[in-house]
Design an enzyme around this catalytic site. Structure first.
Site, short mmCIF file in Angstrom:
data_model
loop_
_atom_site.label_atom_id
_atom_site.label_comp_id
_atom_site.label_asym_id
_atom_site.label_seq_id
_atom_site.Cartn_x
_atom_site.Cartn_y
_atom_site.Cartn_z
N HIS A 117 -8.30 -3.42 0.94
CA HIS A 117 -7.25 -2.21 0.67
C HIS A 117 -6.53 -2.03 1.95
O HIS A 117 -5.71 -1.20 2.17
CB HIS A 117 -8.07 -1.00 0.08
CG HIS A 117 -8.75 -1.15 -1.00
ND1 HIS A 117 -7.77 -1.42 -2.07
CD2 HIS A 117 -10.02 -0.95 -1.26
CE1 HIS A 117 -9.07 -1.27 -3.33
NE2 HIS A 117 -10.01 -1.07 -2.62
N GLU A 166 0.93 -1.00 -0.05
CA GLU A 166 0.01 0.10 0.11
C GLU A 166 1.00 1.19 0.02
O GLU A 166 1.89 1.26 0.52
CB GLU A 166 -0.70 -0.08 1.35
CG GLU A 166 -1.79 -1.11 1.34
CD GLU A 166 -2.82 -1.37 0.10
OE1 GLU A 166 -3.19 -0.25 -0.44
OE2 GLU A 166 -3.31 -2.49 -0.17
#
Length: 201
Positions: free
Chosen positions: A162, A48
């Site tokens: 996510h 990420e």
């Protein structure tokens, strides 16, 4: 999102680099692979990074979460996990967009950040398996993201989408199912050669 994996032919090197820390074994699948795999292990990664709703002038994304799961292809089990958050040094304040939606990959994010910061990157990070490509090639369908790929196989996504570590764990579950169904994991991409083009012909 690009959920991809790196080959793990040199597991001991990764352990020495601190990319893998021993944790409890988690069973992903009761089935073992139906075919001979090219690798004994895979390290599943899903970075990420910093991001904005509008691209910044410098275009400098930095990794802010580094998760890794060590997957045994013979059993489909997770052997180890590594998970660290990284404080960005170039853009230290995360955007609201980033806080709500945080993803990148080996081909762009890690490669560019190492070049920009003059960091030495181990050679094994230059080769990886694109699970999205392998999934499409094996099952002959194109799901919408990781959750969609799991759903198509009757598997529920566990955790928060996510989140790097959640995405990585769920990708490991997906890979375990794919090898159980007979998919052979092979290197699909590298920074030197796009092997997808080779396999496509």
């Amino acid at each position: 999102m690009d959920f991809s994996t790196v080959q793990s032919s040199l597991i001991s090197h990764k352990i020495e680099l601190g990319l893998v820390q021993k944790r409890q074994v988690k069973r992903m699948s009761q089935s073992t692979s139906k075919v001979n795999q090219k690798f004994e292990y895979l390290i599943v990664l899903d970075f990420e990074s910093t991001c904005w709703d509008t691209w910044p002038p410098a275009g400098q994304n930095e990794i802010i979460e580094f998760p890794a799961v060590l997957l045994d292809l013979s059993s489909g089990n997770t052997l180890s996990e590594f998970h660290e958050y990284v404080k960005p040094t170039e853009q230290s304040i995360l955007s609201s967009f980033c806080k709500n939606l945080t993803d990148w990959d080996l081909q762009i994010c890690l490669h560019r950040e190492c070049l920009r910061k003059q960091l030495k990157k181990p050679e094994f990070f230059n080769y990886w398996i694109d699970i999205r490509y392998m999934y499409k090639k094996f099952y002959h369908r194109s799901p919408k993201g990781l959750a969609g790929a799991l759903q198509d196989l009757g598997i529920s996504f566990v955790g928060q989408e996510h989140s790097g570590i959640c995405d990585t764990r769920n990708t490991a579950v997906l890979i375990s199912r794919m090898i159980s169904d007979g998919c052979v994991m092979t290197i699909t991409k590298s920074l030197a050669v796009n092997t997808n083009k080779v396999h496509a012909h």
